[in-house]
Design an enzyme around this catalytic site. Structure first.
Site, short mmCIF file in Angstrom:
data_model
loop_
_atom_site.label_atom_id
_atom_site.label_comp_id
_atom_site.label_asym_id
_atom_site.label_seq_id
_atom_site.Cartn_x
_atom_site.Cartn_y
_atom_site.Cartn_z
N GLU A 129 38.02 54.16 49.16
CA GLU A 129 37.83 52.95 48.37
C GLU A 129 36.56 52.22 48.79
O GLU A 129 35.78 51.75 47.96
CB GLU A 129 39.04 52.02 48.51
CG GLU A 129 40.37 52.58 48.03
CD GLU A 129 41.11 53.37 49.11
OE1 GLU A 129 40.49 53.73 50.15
OE2 GLU A 129 42.32 53.62 48.91
N GLY A 132 42.45 48.90 63.28
CA GLY A 132 41.95 48.21 62.10
C GLY A 132 42.67 46.90 61.84
O GLY A 132 42.05 45.86 61.63
N GLU A 161 52.42 48.53 59.22
CA GLU A 161 51.60 49.70 59.60
C GLU A 161 51.72 49.96 61.10
O GLU A 161 51.48 51.08 61.56
CB GLU A 161 50.13 49.51 59.20
CG GLU A 161 49.33 50.80 59.21
CD GLU A 161 47.98 50.68 58.51
OE1 GLU A 161 47.06 50.09 59.10
OE2 GLU A 161 47.86 51.19 57.38
N HIS A 177 61.02 28.89 43.42
CA HIS A 177 61.20 29.06 41.98
C HIS A 177 61.01 30.52 41.58
O HIS A 177 60.76 30.83 40.42
CB HIS A 177 60.19 28.17 41.24
CG HIS A 177 60.26 26.75 41.67
ND1 HIS A 177 61.13 25.83 41.11
CD2 HIS A 177 59.61 26.09 42.66
CE1 HIS A 177 60.98 24.66 41.71
NE2 HIS A 177 60.07 24.79 42.66
N LYS A 215 46.51 60.40 51.15
CA LYS A 215 45.07 60.61 50.97
C LYS A 215 44.78 62.09 50.71
O LYS A 215 43.98 62.45 49.83
CB LYS A 215 44.31 60.16 52.21
CG LYS A 215 44.37 58.66 52.48
CD LYS A 215 43.64 58.30 53.78
CE LYS A 215 43.78 56.81 54.10
NZ LYS A 215 43.13 56.47 55.41
O1 F6P Z 1 45.51 52.36 55.82
C1 F6P Z 1 44.90 53.19 56.73
C2 F6P Z 1 43.70 52.51 57.34
O2 F6P Z 1 43.12 53.37 58.25
C3 F6P Z 1 44.04 51.19 58.03
O3 F6P Z 1 44.67 51.36 59.26
C4 F6P Z 1 42.69 50.56 58.10
O4 F6P Z 1 42.72 49.18 58.39
C5 F6P Z 1 42.16 50.86 56.69
O5 F6P Z 1 42.71 52.15 56.37
C6 F6P Z 1 40.65 50.84 56.55
O6 F6P Z 1 40.10 51.75 57.47
P1 F6P Z 1 38.51 51.67 57.76
O7 F6P Z 1 38.25 50.32 58.39
O8 F6P Z 1 38.24 52.81 58.67
O9 F6P Z 1 37.80 51.80 56.44
#
Ligand code: F6P
Length: 554
Positions: free
Chosen positions: A218, A273, A359, A390, A518
């Site tokens: 993403e 993270g 997580e 509500h 993924k």
């Molecule tokens: O959801 C998996 C994950 O690795 C999280 O632990 C992390 O915060 C997120 O994706 C983003 O990862 P990155 O900072 O490596 O892009």
């Protein structure tokens, strides 16, 4: 604490057995009666430290319960686990890494060794670079390709590279330096990019690509889209470096994307993270509220760190929240925990705490790989009050599930409007009170009679108006949502989550569960957009792929 690779079975400990027996003794426990019997209950079950007041008196506990929970924590070696956390032991067992987010808020001069090397100088070098960067942007010294100062900073990141920074930026909006607007782009849905781009001008926008791995689909797709947009808007390719930075532990990948090394702030693999907002991942926070407020945030978390390390368990906020969660999850069958912030600026705290808790503790094996012997992390949900009253409070009051709730509320508002804040605060307290008190059948009947209903109607309606009550909640009160108090609040929940993981014997710092989705996504994507047949899929995925492809055939 035993070496993280060999986890004891917590359910076999004497403390666990004692709690199970104690739970049976409390099957008729009444919070109403407990308050009626003991006017000192609030004083006995509340704590005021680190700028936070924790009222945990509305819990299904007695002093004996608290003692037994503390005994369990001791038998699990929680004190040793806490020391191991701060000392950098490899508590992330599966990845053989320490979890040293606490180092990020320690003062220079402290020594924290990772593989024999003191990491504190580097932590503070990064903080100094953040200070310089924020200063240049805020003072207008950082210019875009058309020599105009930066007006908008866009963080491109997801998960821990988004939720924590977004929460803090929003929660501390009253501290925002109004000259620089901060935005967060996380999801791959083109609509999120589209809506944001409409607000921006390429010449005055700085993108921060935040990704610990620099390998998150993403984020990379959004970074590419941002770069394409920048160029399409007339942005100079030669001056791209004035508009793109990165925060990552993968400098090579960030440079391969086209970000200059001097524009890359490092982060480390010993910071998870979801625990990383205190690192350079917090750069958008500092861009929003200024570096001195960011340092206040760090100092608030540091204060909670010290509390967590030094307060006796029976007066230790993170430990008490952790033990109460274990009490309900493992002895009362609760499967979720509601987080109910009664504050507009804290409205997204639940989203961050969802990742932090779910997580971290959404695990089914112990550190040594054996199946867990008991329930682990709860579902974290909730939202801002009074809105929730509500929407979903009906279930909290009259549903069939036991759902402990944490209410979070400031005493003062930054924006007093008439008596609104008094009503907000009153609603927060009354919701917690209603969960505790409930409404008995005879009370419902008397209320209906008092309204003049005839007896048939009273008998018909009353059962619907009964509220079971005896439903537990904590109330966390802070003077106001300030950087320091917010830092303490977030660290409180970080340590709660860790303490629970240590007691259960699970690894709070890996997240292997997100890998399969993924991996499968790659195959589904190629069948969605490719020509090859989707026969490799199950009938559901295959049918859905065909439906999509059918709708996208030109
Ligand atoms: O959801 C998996 C994950 O690795 C999280 O632990 C992390 O915060 C997120 O994706 C983003 O990862 P990155 O900072 O490596 O892009």
């Amino acid at each position: 604490m035993s070496h993280p690779q060999s986890s004891p079975d917590v359910t076999r400990l004497p403390g666990w057995q004692a709690l199970a027996a104690h739970r049976e003794q409390l099957s008729e426990f009444s919070l109403r009666q407990a308050f009626a019997d003991n006017p000192q209950r609030f004083a006995q079950f509340s704590l005021d430290d680190c700028g936070l007041l924790l009222d945990y008196s509305k819990n299904l506990i007695t002093c004996e319960t608290r003692d037994l929970l503390v005994r369990l924590a001791r038998e699990c070696g929680l004190a040793e686990a806490i020391d191991a956390l701060f000392d950098g032991a490899p508590l992330n067992g599966s990845e053989r890494r320490p979890a040293l987010h606490t180092a990020l808020r320690r003062p220079l001069g402290d020594r924290v060794l990772v593989d024999g090397r003191d990491v504190m100088p580097e932590v503070h070098r990064v903080l100094h670079r953040m200070t310089e960067l924020v200063g240049k942007v805020h003072n207008g010294l950082w210019r875009g390709y058309s020599e105009k100062p930066i007006t908008d900073v866009v963080n491109i990141g997801i998960g821990g590279s988004f939720l924590g920074p977004q929460l803090v930026s929003e929660a501390l909006l009253p501290f925002a330096q109004r000259g620089v607007r901060c935005h967060y782009l996380a999801n791959i849905d083109g609509s999120s990019f589209h809506e944001l781009a409409a607000k921006l001008r390429a010449e005055t926008t700085l993108f921060i690509v935040s990704s610990k791995t620099f390998n998150t689909l993403e984020t990379l797709k959004n970074a590419e889209a941002a770069r394409g947009w920048y160029l399409a808007q007339g942005g100079s390719a030669a001056e791209l470096h004035r508009h793109f930075m990165a925060v990552s532990s993968n400098t090579g990948a960030a440079m391969a994307f086209g970000i200059r090394e001097e524009n890359i702030l490092p982060m480390w693999d010993w910071v998870g993270g979801r625990y990383s907002l205190w690192s350079a991942i917090g750069l958008p926070i500092a861009m929003s509220i200024g570096i001195s407020n960011f340092k206040e945030l760090l100092s608030g978390a540091y204060r909670m760190d010290q509390h967590f390390q030094s307060a006796p368990f029976e007066r230790n906020m993170p430990v008490l929240l952790a033990l109460l969660g274990i009490w309900y999850g493992n002895f009362w069958g609760a499967q979720s925990q509601a987080i109910l912030p009664y504050d507009h600026y804290l409205r997204n705290i639940t989203k961050h705490l969802q990742q932090l808790d779910m997580e971290s503790n959404g695990k089914h094996v112990l550190q040594d790989g054996r199946p867990v012997p008991c329930a682990t992390g709860p579902v974290i949900w909730g939202g801002v009050g009074c809105n929730g009253q509500h929407a979903y409070h009906q279930l909290l009051h009259q549903g069939t599930a036991l759902i402990p709730a944490d209410f979070i509320v400031p005493v003062s508002s930054y924006n007093p409007v008439a008596d609104h804040h008094q009503w907000l605060f009153a609603n927060c307290l009354s919701q917690s009170q209603a969960l505790m008190l409930g409404k008995r059948l005879e009370e419902a009947q008397a209320e209906l009679r008092g309204q003049g209903l005839d007896e048939d109607e009273v008998q018909r309606l009353a059962p619907h108006k009964v509220i079971p009550g005896n439903r537990p909640s904590n109330t966390l009160v802070l003077e106001r949502v300030s950087p320091r108090r917010l830092g303490a609040l977030i660290a409180l929940y970080e340590h709660k989550v860790f303490a629970q993981s240590a007691i259960w014997g699970i690894n709070a710092f890996d997240q292997w569960g997100v890998e399969l989705g993924k991996q499968l996504g790659q195959g589904v994507y190629s069948r969605l957009v490719g020509s090859e047949s989707s026969t490799a899929e199950d009938a559901s995925t295959q049918g859905l792929i065909e439906f999509f492809r059918g709708r996208h055939r030109g």
